[in-house]
Structures are given as C-alpha cells and as structure tokens.
Design an enzyme around this catalytic site. Structure first.
Site, short mmCIF file in Angstrom:
data_model
loop_
_atom_site.label_atom_id
_atom_site.label_comp_id
_atom_site.label_asym_id
_atom_site.label_seq_id
_atom_site.Cartn_x
_atom_site.Cartn_y
_atom_site.Cartn_z
N GLU A 28 42.28 36.02 35.40
CA GLU A 28 43.47 36.56 36.04
C GLU A 28 43.72 38.02 35.65
O GLU A 28 44.13 38.84 36.49
CB GLU A 28 44.69 35.70 35.69
CG GLU A 28 44.70 34.31 36.30
CD GLU A 28 44.00 33.26 35.46
OE1 GLU A 28 44.19 32.07 35.73
OE2 GLU A 28 43.26 33.64 34.51
N LYS A 48 41.52 40.29 34.81
CA LYS A 48 40.54 41.13 35.52
C LYS A 48 41.04 41.51 36.91
O LYS A 48 41.02 42.68 37.30
CB LYS A 48 39.21 40.37 35.65
CG LYS A 48 38.22 41.01 36.62
CD LYS A 48 37.05 40.08 36.88
CE LYS A 48 36.15 40.60 37.99
NZ LYS A 48 35.47 41.86 37.62
N ILE A 104 18.63 52.20 36.82
CA ILE A 104 18.40 51.16 35.81
C ILE A 104 18.12 49.80 36.43
O ILE A 104 17.50 48.95 35.81
CB ILE A 104 19.61 51.09 34.84
CG1 ILE A 104 19.84 52.46 34.21
CG2 ILE A 104 19.39 50.05 33.76
CD1 ILE A 104 18.63 53.04 33.51
N SER A 136 20.38 47.61 39.01
CA SER A 136 21.31 47.04 39.98
C SER A 136 21.98 48.13 40.81
O SER A 136 22.19 49.25 40.35
CB SER A 136 22.38 46.21 39.27
OG SER A 136 23.12 47.02 38.38
N GLU A 165 18.93 44.04 43.21
CA GLU A 165 19.43 42.83 42.57
C GLU A 165 20.59 42.17 43.32
O GLU A 165 21.48 41.57 42.71
CB GLU A 165 19.83 43.12 41.11
CG GLU A 165 18.69 43.71 40.30
CD GLU A 165 19.05 43.98 38.85
OE1 GLU A 165 20.11 43.53 38.39
OE2 GLU A 165 18.25 44.65 38.17
N ARG A 189 35.52 43.92 32.99
CA ARG A 189 34.18 43.34 33.12
C ARG A 189 34.08 42.06 32.31
O ARG A 189 34.30 42.05 31.09
CB ARG A 189 33.14 44.36 32.64
CG ARG A 189 31.73 43.82 32.53
CD ARG A 189 31.06 43.71 33.87
NE ARG A 189 29.63 43.43 33.68
CZ ARG A 189 28.95 42.56 34.39
NH1 ARG A 189 29.55 41.86 35.34
NH2 ARG A 189 27.66 42.39 34.20
N ASP A 246 14.58 44.57 30.33
CA ASP A 246 15.78 45.14 29.72
C ASP A 246 16.11 44.47 28.39
O ASP A 246 16.11 43.24 28.29
CB ASP A 246 16.99 44.99 30.65
CG ASP A 246 16.92 45.95 31.83
OD1 ASP A 246 16.20 46.95 31.73
OD2 ASP A 246 17.61 45.69 32.83
N HIS A 278 30.14 53.72 34.00
CA HIS A 278 31.35 52.94 33.77
C HIS A 278 32.60 53.69 34.22
O HIS A 278 33.70 53.15 34.20
CB HIS A 278 31.47 52.56 32.30
CG HIS A 278 30.33 51.73 31.83
ND1 HIS A 278 29.16 52.27 31.32
CD2 HIS A 278 30.14 50.38 31.82
CE1 HIS A 278 28.32 51.29 31.01
NE2 HIS A 278 28.89 50.15 31.30
N CYS A 292 23.26 53.22 33.05
CA CYS A 292 23.19 51.76 33.13
C CYS A 292 23.11 51.36 34.60
O CYS A 292 23.04 52.22 35.48
CB CYS A 292 24.42 51.15 32.44
SG CYS A 292 24.18 49.44 31.88
#
Length: 762
Positions: free
Chosen positions: A16, A18, A438, A440, A491, A522, A606, A701, A733
């Site tokens: 919740e 998130k 990287i 994705s 991905e 996350r 990875d 990020h 990333c």
C-alpha cells in the site's frame, strides 16, 4: 518479561505504501491525502503487532522512503543543494518533498540535482540514503525537530501506552555517512550536539524508552571508533529516558567491554545471526540492565523451532525474570507482512513458514510457554519446522552428486583475458567506448497486464508469446534508432531478475504477497529456496534467439548470477550457503552452454549482490568471497574465448572487495558510479582493473535526464582510472522502473557523449 519488536515492514501487506508514494509523485494525491494514507498505514502496522501479542510497540521505524534519511531530516542535516535558501515557501522547502528530492534527485526549483548516494544497509538487500556530512553543514543554523516523531508517538497511544521510540544511533549514523575530504570522527562533537538536542526534546516530552540502534557494533571497530563510541555515550545526557542499546546482524561479544560501563538501561542482542555467549554477556553487564534477546529470525521466513528456543531461554528467564525481554533478531523490515494472504501455497509448505505477523505471534507463544511452564502449544507449533528437514521435497540426489564431483577445472575459463579480448574483438568488431544498457527496459502497465493475464490463464501461450515478441521487436528497433552498439531484448517477460529464474528452477517456491522493501517504493518478492536446485528447462533461449534474429548487432543473453539469486532469496537453513550457491551456479552454467550453442555471442551474468552477501565482520570476509567468486566462475567457466561474459554490480564499496572482483574474471564488468561522481573508481588506482569496465554514467533511480556534457565529464573522469580501450559506456543499472520518454532521451544523450569522445580521439 516483556516481548517487543524492533521495527515492522512499512510497505503494507499488499504494498500500500508503494502505491501511495507513486501516486503522490505522479500528482494523483495531494500531500495531505498522502500523509493521511501514511498515518493509516502506521496505525495498521501497530494494530497487527499489538493483536499478535507485541506488548511494547516501536515508534519511529516507519519511513516514507528510508529510515536513515529520516534520521538525516530529524537532525536537520539535509544537504544544502536540496534546499532553496532564496525561497522559504512551503512549496519549495516542505519536509516531505525535501525528503523525496534527496532520495530521488531534484533541486527545489525543479531542475536536475544529483540524488544522495544510495547503498546497501549492512549485509541486506535494503538500500539506505547515505548521509552527506561536513563541518559547515553541522555548524549551520538548521535545527533538530522531533515534532513528527512525537506526533507518531501520540498516534500509537491509540493502540497502547506501552511504546518506545526507535532512533539510529550517532556512531552508526556517522560510520555510514560520507564526508568528502573531512575525517569522519572529527565531525563527531558537532554531530553529538544535534543528538543531544534530540534526546533532550524526547526526554522533555515524557518519552519513557528509547531504542537506540547501533548495528555498527557488529563490526570489528578499530580503536579510534571504539574511543568514539565511548566518547559519544559518556557525553550524551539521556535525561529521563531509558535507553535500550540495540545491535543486530552480528554478534557483539567482542565489544561488551566497551559497552558495560556506559549509562544504558538495557541491551538487545541478536542471537540468530551468529553464535553469541549470552550467559557471559549477562555476567559482564550491570545487574539492573534489561536484557533483550533477539530469538526469532527477522530476516528469513522459516517457522521458528520454538521448542529449541524455549530450552535455551528458560534458564535465562529463571535467572533474569522481568529483566528479560524477547524480540526478533532485528527489525522485521526484512520480512514480508502476513502469511495468511498466501492462498496458493500447499498446506505442508505453508506449515514451514512465518512472516512478520507470525513472528510476532511466535514471541507471544514463547512467552506463554515460559511464564506458564506449559510447552504443549509450542511443541504442536514447532513440529512442522522439524518435519521440513527430512521432507522428500527438499532432497535431489542427482544434484548432490553433481556438486560433489566438481573439480578445480570446473571453476576456470581456459583462456586468459588478453586472449579472449582478441578473439571477441575479431568476432564482435565493437567500436571504442562501446555503448550498451544493463538489461531491462521500461516495464509499462501494458507489459505487466499481459504477464498478469497470462498467469491467470486469461490468454493462451501463443497469444502471450506474440505480445512479448512484439514488445521485444519494438525494444530492438528503439535501441537501433538510438544507436547503441550492444543491444538487449528488454526483459519484458520478466517480473524480477531473481524471481523470473527462480520460477524455472526446481527446489524454489514462490508466493503471492511476500513483498519486502528494497528502496523507496521499490519492492521485491524474494523466491524461497527450500530444496536442492536444478534447471527444469532452458530459461532464456526462446527470447534471446528471437531478439538476435531481429538485428545484426549483438544482443546480450541476460542471466542472474548464483550469488545474487542466493542473496535475494529466502534461503534454506539446513544446507550451507556455499553448497546452495554451487547448485545454482550449475543450473546457470547449463543455460550459458545453451545460449552459446544457439549463437549468442555476449552473455551477461549479473552479480549485484556479491558485496552485500559479505558477513558483517571483516575477519569472515575472505572465506565468503572465496566461495562466492568461485560460484560465479563456475557459472561462466564453459564459455569459449570468443564468447564475451559480462557481469553487473551496483551500490558496492569496491575498495573492500577489489581482489574478489578481479577474480570473477568477467570480460566486461558494469558498475554503479554516477551517484558517487566516479569516486568509486579510486579503488582501481591502488590495483589496476585488468579487464573491461563500464562505469555507469547516469543514475537510473532518478527521473532526471542527464545532459551530454555531464556524461562526457564522467567518462573523462573514468578515463583517469581505466585505459580508454577498456572502457564501456552504460547507465548505472537496469531501466525497468523508468518511463520510455526519459529513457529514450537519456540513452540518446549517452550515445552522443560516447561519440563525442570518439571524435575527439580521432
């Protein structure tokens, strides 16, 4: 005797928090609405704990983004670049948005601003926002303010009067900080001034118990830090507060002499992470101190053998009586919330598990057995935990035999890196400063909906394959248009880099709602490694082959390494972690061979979790690194010279493990460095990195789109540490959490930056 808790998961049983965060960031919730939802989440968390039998509730463990960042704001130590000193308006400088600017990266005027660094919380997969300290900042006019903390204390009174405030201690806070060129310990006196102001505010407000977290005590602190600890707690005046010194993730037997003469009122000991001599500690400490024992594993999901714990604790209860408190080993932040939600696990498997709510109930059962001297309930409760170890579901003789037959040659590639680089360049013909990502790409709502419908059997396998292939086709086209040199398939078929592979391995189970927080909004849903591991069938071949068929450029095969699968899972506790890692490595090795046989020339394995898997104590590092790096090498060893093996790591202190990183012998290693402005590469000055390296040139990020000049500058900084012919250009990333618009712009700028430098060299 009292049972208490050190902290509870913030995110909610169904994430919740998130969803509240992301709605607020998108402007779909007002700040008032967002804060109301957070208050409701706290109330729900306290009620769950109280109803489960927790008598003393933690207050201050809740965070919108991160508890270390909470401490930074509590102490009035926000970095100045995030504060608009020319505009005192609520819109520019309110505490909530300041918090998110620090964590996500944005200046108060809305322009780009590097987020504060983020790294792993001790040896967990939780990320904290690294405090940025300086003498000037500590001398600034900003002040401590406990109002928000005290408001939460008042909120918890609706549940019970028995509450304690949770606060990260000054030595751990300082130890985890970055200070530029200034010596950390030189800043301690000024930092203690702020802590003193905070303690005085809490004491004046009538706070009874303060849980002061100092997990740094699990480390093998040198004499300077030991002296700093003594200095801090001799200087700080607690007023009317009772202070429970709290440490976890490791034993603290080696620091008891440091602690015993200081003015604490109790000590919490993690008895799960490592063996600890509790009886010796009790004999050393003052006889009025509370002794809190962390007897329930706060970091795993297995049901506790309460009978075994009972027999260990019973003599201590007879000795200590009301001085004995019981708790989980650490905060339950690292556990999922409630097992009762899991409707798809079979009855036997469910009987082996306990999540955060159930761990609280375990403490209640244990107390009842100790106080009433009746063990019937805990015997009944613990019987499934004992049955798990002998269940036929967890044993596979073929896997055990395969591991037992491994020899040294199974862990080593046949050719040297220099020979491999020649063969790979002849085959791949890559330019100077090759560009890649990287792995994705953005996971849109449409992609997630496709996967969800397929899992619910609302579409056929053929329809699912067609839709995922369409997404892969579009991803390849976009990368070619951007001008990347080495592509990925994106991905789209993967929910999570560990969960995806776990679902295709025997010996691994999955849940519906066992979410834990990784950072900010996350969350991850770790697999449960319960038995011997083997590959059910090829895991990535179909998607890799399809992607490569769409382009003449090389497409990387994307795998998750054995140590990361291990560290990012809930792992069986009846087998050594080394043995589990080798089982996983053999399964990954089988996939590597299949990818090579299908013509995939670049394979990325990875390992972002290598660093976080290290024990807290430095004296134990080498033993771990020996088997962890060996597991990675085992997974890649069968690749011939012309096959380029990549690996990726993020948010690691490479100074600590550089020899181990080198021993991985990956042809190309991509790492996170942009938040640290390439300072992590300083490690390579003392020992040159012999293979190719891709230091991240922008922070994925943050929603910021990096400018070309910024990335050019970072690549030039990297060139001072790594020879140009060994440099790659890539983001920090994977791009899973970003939107396509910002991703496209950022990658276009990245490619321009690489081409700019290539042109300069010509």
């Amino acid at each position: 005797m009292q049972i208490h808790n050190l902290g509870f998961p913030r995110i909610g049983a169904k994430r919740e928090l998130k969803f509240s965060l992301e709605k607020y960031w998108r402007g779909e919730l007002t700040q008032t609405e967002f804060l109301t939802e957070c208050k409701e989440r706290r109330q729900q968390n306290w009620k769950i704990q109280f109803d489960a039998g927790i008598e003393c509730l933690p207050v201050g463990d809740f965070a919108h983004y991160d508890h270390v960042l909470n401490t930074t704001l509590l102490l009035g130590l926000a970095p100045t670049r995030f504060i608009n000193t020319h505009d005192d308006s609520v819109e520019q400088n309110n505490a909530v948005d300041l918090e998110f600017r620090i964590g996500r990266g944005q200046a108060p005027t809305g322009c780009q601003c590097a987020a504060s660094d983020m790294t792993k919380w001790f040896n967990t997969n939780y990320h904290y926002i690294v405090p940025e300290l300086s003498a000037d900042l500590l001398a600034s006019n900003s002040v401590t303010n406990s109002d928000n903390l005290l408001n939460q204390l008042n909120e918890a009174q609706a549940i019970t009067d028995n509450r304690k405030v949770v606060l990260l201690g000054p030595i751990t806070y300082l130890h985890l900080s970055v200070t530029g060129d200034e010596r950390k310990l030189a800043l301690l006196p000024a930092l203690l001034t702020r802590y003193q102001a905070l303690l005085t505010q809490l004491s004046d407000a009538g706070v009874n118990w303060l849980q002061l977290d100092e997990p740094v005590l699990g480390l093998e602190l040198d004499s300077a830090w030991q002296q700093a600890f003594t200095q801090a707690y001799q200087q700080l005046e607690k007023g009317n507060l009772k202070v429970l010194l709290t440490s976890y993730f490791a034993s603290i037997d080696h620091h008891i002499e440091l602690i015993k003469d200081l003015a604490f009122d109790g000590l919490h000991i993690d008895t799960v992470a490592e063996h600890t001599d509790v009886q010796s500690i009790i004999a050393t400490l003052p006889d009025h101190w509370i002794i809190s024992l962390g007897v329930i594993n706060g970091r795993n999901i297995w049901k506790t053998d309460l009978v075994s714990v009972y027999h260990k604790v019973q003599p201590l209860y007879r000795q200590l009586g009301e001085r004995l408190w019981l708790a989980p080993s650490c905060s339950l932040l690292h556990s999922p919330v409630d097992l009762a939600q899991e409707s798809k696990l079979d009855e036997e498997f469910t009987s082996w598990l306990a999540f955060a709510k159930q761990k609280c109930q375990e403490l209640s059962l244990l107390k009842a057995a100790l106080v009433d001297e009746k063990t019937e309930q805990i015997i009944l409760y613990s019987s499934p935990a004992l049955a798990r170890c002998v269940s036929t579901r967890i044993h596979n003789d073929k896997v055990k035999q395969r591991v037992s037959r491994l020899t040294l040659s199974d862990f080593t590639r046949k050719e040297s890196f220099d020979a491999r680089k020649v063969a790979q360049q002849k085959s791949l013909k890559l330019p100077l400063l090759p560009t890649t990502t990287i792995g994705s790409f953005p996971q849109t709502g449409d992609i997630r909906q496709v996967r969800a419908k397929w899992r619910r059997h609302e579409m056929t396998d053929q329809e699912y394959t067609r839709l995922i292939q369409a997404e892969i086709r579009q991803t390849i086209k976009r990368q070619e248009a951007i001008g990347l040199d080495v592509l990925v398939h994106g991905e789209a078929e993967r929910n999570d880099m560990v969960e995806y592979f776990g679902e295709l391995l025997d010996g691994v189970a999955f849940t519906q709602f066992a979410w834990v927080q990784s950072y900010g909004s996350r969350c991850v849903k770790p697999p449960i490694i319960f038995g011997d591991i083997s590959r059910k069938k090829p895991m990535t071949i179909e998607w890799a082959n399809f992607a490569q068929s769409l382009t003449d450029k090389p497409v990387k095969g994307m795998l998750t390494g054995p140590v990361t699968i291990l560290c990012w899972s809930f792992v069986r506790d009846d087998l050594s972690r080394e043995q589990v890692a080798n089982q996983i490595a053999l399964a990954i090795s089988d996939e590597v061979v299949d990818l090579i046989d299908n013509g995939i020339a670049i394979i990325q394995i990875d390992e972002p979790a290598i660093r976080e898997g290290m024990p807290v104590k430095q004296s134990q590092w080498q033993s771990y690194l020996d088997w962890a790096t060996a597991a990675f090498c085992l997974s890649a060893a069968k690749a011939p010279a012309a096959t380029q093996i990549h690996s990726h790591m993020c948010y690691s202190e490479f100074n600590d493990i550089l020899p181990a990183i080198i021993s991985l012998d990956a042809d190309v290693l991509t790492i996170e460095t942009s938040r640290s402005n390439m300072s992590l590469l300083d490690a390579f000055d003392s020992q040159a990195y012999p293979n190719d390296l891709g230091p991240g040139v922008y922070d994925i990020h943050s929603p910021n789109v990096p400018e070309v000049a910024w990335m050019v500058g970072l690549i030039e900084k990297a060139q001072k540490h790594i020879p140009l012919e060994h440099l790659w250009v890539n983001p920090d990333c994977g791009l899973k959490t970003r939107a396509w618009t910002e991703t496209k712009l950022a990658l276009e700028n990245m490619v321009i930056a690489a081409k700019t430098l290539r042109n300069r060299i010509r």
